[in-house]
Design a protein around this motif. Structure first.
Motif, PDB file in Angstrom:
ATOM      1  N   PHE A  95       0.847  -1.177   0.000  1.00  0.00           N
ATOM      2  CA  PHE A  95       0.000   0.000   0.000  1.00  0.00           C
ATOM      3  C   PHE A  95       0.897   1.247   0.000  1.00  0.00           C
ATOM      4  O   PHE A  95       2.025   1.225   0.506  1.00  0.00           O
ATOM      5  N   SER A  96       0.379   2.338  -0.537  1.00  0.00           N
ATOM      6  CA  SER A  96       1.186   3.545  -0.725  1.00  0.00           C
ATOM      7  C   SER A  96       1.661   4.168   0.587  1.00  0.00           C
ATOM      8  O   SER A  96       2.655   4.895   0.603  1.00  0.00           O
ATOM      9  N   ASP A  97       0.972   3.894   1.691  1.00  0.00           N
ATOM     10  CA  ASP A  97       1.353   4.504   2.966  1.00  0.00           C
ATOM     11  C   ASP A  97       2.321   3.652   3.779  1.00  0.00           C
ATOM     12  O   ASP A  97       2.832   4.099   4.813  1.00  0.00           O
ATOM     13  N   ALA A  98       2.597   2.438   3.337  1.00  0.00           N
ATOM     14  CA  ALA A  98       3.354   1.491   4.158  1.00  0.00           C
ATOM     15  C   ALA A  98       4.798   1.925   4.388  1.00  0.00           C
ATOM     16  O   ALA A  98       5.280   1.959   5.531  1.00  0.00           O
ATOM     17  N   LYS A  99       5.509   2.267   3.340  1.00  0.00           N
ATOM     18  CA  LYS A  99       6.926   2.588   3.477  1.00  0.00           C
ATOM     19  C   LYS A  99       7.142   3.814   4.350  1.00  0.00           C
ATOM     20  O   LYS A  99       8.001   3.815   5.254  1.00  0.00           O
ATOM     21  N   GLN A 100       6.373   4.869   4.128  1.00  0.00           N
ATOM     22  CA  GLN A 100       6.523   6.088   4.921  1.00  0.00           C
ATOM     23  C   GLN A 100       6.261   5.816   6.401  1.00  0.00           C
ATOM     24  O   GLN A 100       7.003   6.278   7.278  1.00  0.00           O
ATOM     25  N   ALA A 101       5.212   5.058   6.674  1.00  0.00           N
ATOM     26  CA  ALA A 101       4.859   4.758   8.060  1.00  0.00           C
ATOM     27  C   ALA A 101       5.955   3.959   8.748  1.00  0.00           C
ATOM     28  O   ALA A 101       6.337   4.253   9.895  1.00  0.00           O
ATOM     29  N   ALA A 189      -4.577  -3.102  20.030  1.00  0.00           N
ATOM     30  CA  ALA A 189      -4.658  -3.267  18.581  1.00  0.00           C
ATOM     31  C   ALA A 189      -5.179  -2.018  17.899  1.00  0.00           C
ATOM     32  O   ALA A 189      -6.067  -1.325  18.413  1.00  0.00           O
ATOM     33  N   ALA A 190      -4.611  -1.759  16.727  1.00  0.00           N
ATOM     34  CA  ALA A 190      -5.043  -0.659  15.874  1.00  0.00           C
ATOM     35  C   ALA A 190      -5.672  -1.232  14.615  1.00  0.00           C
ATOM     36  O   ALA A 190      -5.078  -2.100  13.959  1.00  0.00           O
ATOM     37  N   TRP A 191      -6.864  -0.761  14.291  1.00  0.00           N
ATOM     38  CA  TRP A 191      -7.549  -1.181  13.067  1.00  0.00           C
ATOM     39  C   TRP A 191      -7.304  -0.142  11.987  1.00  0.00           C
ATOM     40  O   TRP A 191      -7.573   1.050  12.194  1.00  0.00           O
ATOM     41  N   VAL A 192      -6.790  -0.588  10.848  1.00  0.00           N
ATOM     42  CA  VAL A 192      -6.577   0.288   9.707  1.00  0.00           C
ATOM     43  C   VAL A 192      -7.829   0.203   8.826  1.00  0.00           C
ATOM     44  O   VAL A 192      -8.036  -0.790   8.120  1.00  0.00           O
ATOM     45  N   ASP A 201     -16.517  -5.535  13.124  1.00  0.00           N
ATOM     46  CA  ASP A 201     -17.501  -6.478  13.648  1.00  0.00           C
ATOM     47  C   ASP A 201     -18.147  -5.945  14.933  1.00  0.00           C
ATOM     48  O   ASP A 201     -17.447  -5.588  15.879  1.00  0.00           O
ATOM     49  N   PRO A 202     -19.485  -5.921  14.981  1.00  0.00           N
ATOM     50  CA  PRO A 202     -20.194  -5.358  16.139  1.00  0.00           C
ATOM     51  C   PRO A 202     -20.282  -6.338  17.300  1.00  0.00           C
ATOM     52  O   PRO A 202     -21.351  -6.848  17.638  1.00  0.00           O
ATOM     53  N   TRP A 203     -19.157  -6.587  17.944  1.00  0.00           N
ATOM     54  CA  TRP A 203     -19.083  -7.545  19.043  1.00  0.00           C
ATOM     55  C   TRP A 203     -19.081  -6.875  20.407  1.00  0.00           C
ATOM     56  O   TRP A 203     -18.828  -7.514  21.423  1.00  0.00           O
ATOM     57  N   GLY A 204     -19.298  -5.552  20.415  1.00  0.00           N
ATOM     58  CA  GLY A 204     -19.237  -4.834  21.680  1.00  0.00           C
ATOM     59  C   GLY A 204     -17.821  -4.560  22.133  1.00  0.00           C
ATOM     60  O   GLY A 204     -17.581  -4.207  23.288  1.00  0.00           O
ATOM     61  N   ILE A 205     -16.861  -4.734  21.229  1.00  0.00           N
ATOM     62  CA  ILE A 205     -15.446  -4.464  21.499  1.00  0.00           C
ATOM     63  C   ILE A 205     -14.955  -3.503  20.424  1.00  0.00           C
ATOM     64  O   ILE A 205     -15.176  -3.737  19.234  1.00  0.00           O
ATOM     65  N   GLU A 206     -14.306  -2.434  20.829  1.00  0.00           N
ATOM     66  CA  GLU A 206     -13.782  -1.470  19.881  1.00  0.00           C
ATOM     67  C   GLU A 206     -12.253  -1.521  19.870  1.00  0.00           C
ATOM     68  O   GLU A 206     -11.629  -1.755  20.905  1.00  0.00           O
ATOM     69  N   PRO A 207     -11.639  -1.296  18.719  1.00  0.00           N
ATOM     70  CA  PRO A 207     -10.175  -1.251  18.671  1.00  0.00           C
ATOM     71  C   PRO A 207      -9.646  -0.168  19.605  1.00  0.00           C
ATOM     72  O   PRO A 207     -10.325   0.837  19.850  1.00  0.00           O
ATOM     73  N   ASN A 208      -8.448  -0.369  20.108  1.00  0.00           N
ATOM     74  CA  ASN A 208      -7.822   0.684  20.910  1.00  0.00           C
ATOM     75  C   ASN A 208      -7.572   1.928  20.080  1.00  0.00           C
ATOM     76  O   ASN A 208      -7.549   3.044  20.601  1.00  0.00           O
ATOM     77  N   LEU A 209      -7.414   1.721  18.774  1.00  0.00           N
ATOM     78  CA  LEU A 209      -7.128   2.824  17.868  1.00  0.00           C
ATOM     79  C   LEU A 209      -7.689   2.473  16.493  1.00  0.00           C
ATOM     80  O   LEU A 209      -7.534   1.344  16.022  1.00  0.00           O
ATOM     81  N   LEU A 214      -1.721   4.208   7.638  1.00  0.00           N
ATOM     82  CA  LEU A 214      -0.637   3.772   8.514  1.00  0.00           C
ATOM     83  C   LEU A 214       0.226   4.937   8.997  1.00  0.00           C
ATOM     84  O   LEU A 214       0.838   4.848  10.065  1.00  0.00           O
ATOM     85  N   VAL A 215       0.282   6.024   8.239  1.00  0.00           N
ATOM     86  CA  VAL A 215       1.128   7.146   8.647  1.00  0.00           C
ATOM     87  C   VAL A 215       0.594   7.839   9.892  1.00  0.00           C
ATOM     88  O   VAL A 215       1.321   8.630  10.519  1.00  0.00           O
ATOM     89  N   GLU A 216      -0.636   7.550  10.274  1.00  0.00           N
ATOM     90  CA  GLU A 216      -1.181   8.120  11.512  1.00  0.00           C
ATOM     91  C   GLU A 216      -0.598   7.450  12.757  1.00  0.00           C
ATOM     92  O   GLU A 216      -0.710   7.989  13.866  1.00  0.00           O
ATOM     93  N   LEU A 217       0.025   6.312  12.582  1.00  0.00           N
ATOM     94  CA  LEU A 217       0.531   5.565  13.745  1.00  0.00           C
ATOM     95  C   LEU A 217       1.615   6.313  14.502  1.00  0.00           C
ATOM     96  O   LEU A 217       1.604   6.379  15.733  1.00  0.00           O
ATOM     97  N   GLU A 218       2.560   6.877  13.782  1.00  0.00           N
ATOM     98  CA  GLU A 218       3.695   7.517  14.437  1.00  0.00           C
ATOM     99  C   GLU A 218       3.246   8.645  15.357  1.00  0.00           C
ATOM    100  O   GLU A 218       3.686   8.729  16.510  1.00  0.00           O
ATOM    101  N   GLN A 219       2.353   9.476  14.878  1.00  0.00           N
ATOM    102  CA  GLN A 219       1.875  10.597  15.694  1.00  0.00           C
ATOM    103  C   GLN A 219       1.079  10.103  16.887  1.00  0.00           C
ATOM    104  O   GLN A 219       1.216  10.610  18.007  1.00  0.00           O
ATOM    105  N   THR A 220       0.262   9.082  16.669  1.00  0.00           N
ATOM    106  CA  THR A 220      -0.608   8.585  17.728  1.00  0.00           C
ATOM    107  C   THR A 220       0.180   7.863  18.823  1.00  0.00           C
ATOM    108  O   THR A 220      -0.022   8.088  20.010  1.00  0.00           O
ATOM    109  N   LEU A 221       1.101   6.993  18.427  1.00  0.00           N
ATOM    110  CA  LEU A 221       1.862   6.237  19.416  1.00  0.00           C
ATOM    111  C   LEU A 221       2.826   7.100  20.208  1.00  0.00           C
ATOM    112  O   LEU A 221       3.202   6.769  21.328  1.00  0.00           O
TER     113      LEU A 221
END
Length: 223
Positions: A95-101, A189-192, A201-209, A214-221
């Motif tokens: 994906f185009s965002d993978a290398k930068q991230a 876990a982070a859902w992209v 999936d509506p299991w009553g559980i939401e991702p932590n992020l 993927l480039v949003e990971l660096e700023q968030t973490l």
């Protein structure tokens, strides 16, 4: 503080629908539907085999899913054409965002691992072809345990191999089943969310992020 991050490969770093251009040459307007059928059945077969404890190499799952897609889409591809598609599958694009991230995260000294249903050798070849292999400290494959995601044992296996614990490790995946599997095993876990229409999936559980790139990971973490 550096974090241990497990990156799912197929569908998260590597575009499994990068095969569509090749499919267009063989099945024409059915290419997108064929690709989705192939991918959906590939995942379904891995789930089934995990539950049945009837493990085979992920390449066998991929081949059998291709055979199913040919039947479902009524496409009588020859053996040579199928082998060509499987060969192309081994060098799918990133994906185009993978290398930068990955560059950003590695520069921040995060511990990066590829964590995949694919065999280690196949994942290495795939990441090398996509120019991503140098960013990872190691490749950890479920093949080492002879099972598939989301078996909780494979996430525990990752933690052991990465020499970390669930409190300090993240999984990053575009696959909701993978995110839920990791969280069920105690990881964060982070859902992209790569598509605006993607549904978690509506299991009553939401991702932590939840991120759209993927480039949003660096700023968030590092926040």
């Amino acid at each position: 503080m550096p974090t241990t991050i497990a990156f799912d490969v197929y569908g998260t770093l590597i575009d499994t629908h990068g095969i569509v251009l090749e499919l267009e040459k063989l099945v024409g307007e059915q290419a997108q539907h064929f690709s989705q059928t192939w991918r959906d059945k590939q995942l379904e077969y891995s789930f089934r085999r995990g539950l049945m404890q009837n493990y085979v190499d992920f390449s066998v799952v991929t081949r059998q899913a291709l055979d199913y897609a040919c039947l479902a889409c009524q496409q009588g591809l020859t053996s040579a054409e199928r082998e060509h598609l499987l060969e192309q599958y081994r060098t799918l694009p990133a994906f185009s965002d993978a290398k930068q991230a990955l560059e950003q995260l590695k520069a921040q000294n995060h511990r990066l691992f590829a964590f995949s249903n694919g065999r280690g050798e196949a994942v290495t070849e795939l990441l090398q072809a996509a120019g991503l292999d140098a960013y990872f400290q190691d490749i950890i494959s479920v093949d080492e345990l002879k099972s598939f995601k989301p078996n909780p044992a494979v996430y525990c296996h990752f933690l052991r191999r990465a020499q970390t614990n669930s409190e300090t490790a993240w999984l990053v995946s575009s696959n909701p089943f993978d995110v839920l599997g990791a969280m069920s095993a105690g990881m964060r876990a982070a859902w992209v969310k790569r598509s605006g229409t993607a549904i978690f999936d509506p299991w009553g559980i939401e991702p932590n992020l939840t991120i759209s790139s993927l480039v949003e990971l660096e700023q968030t973490l590092n926040a």
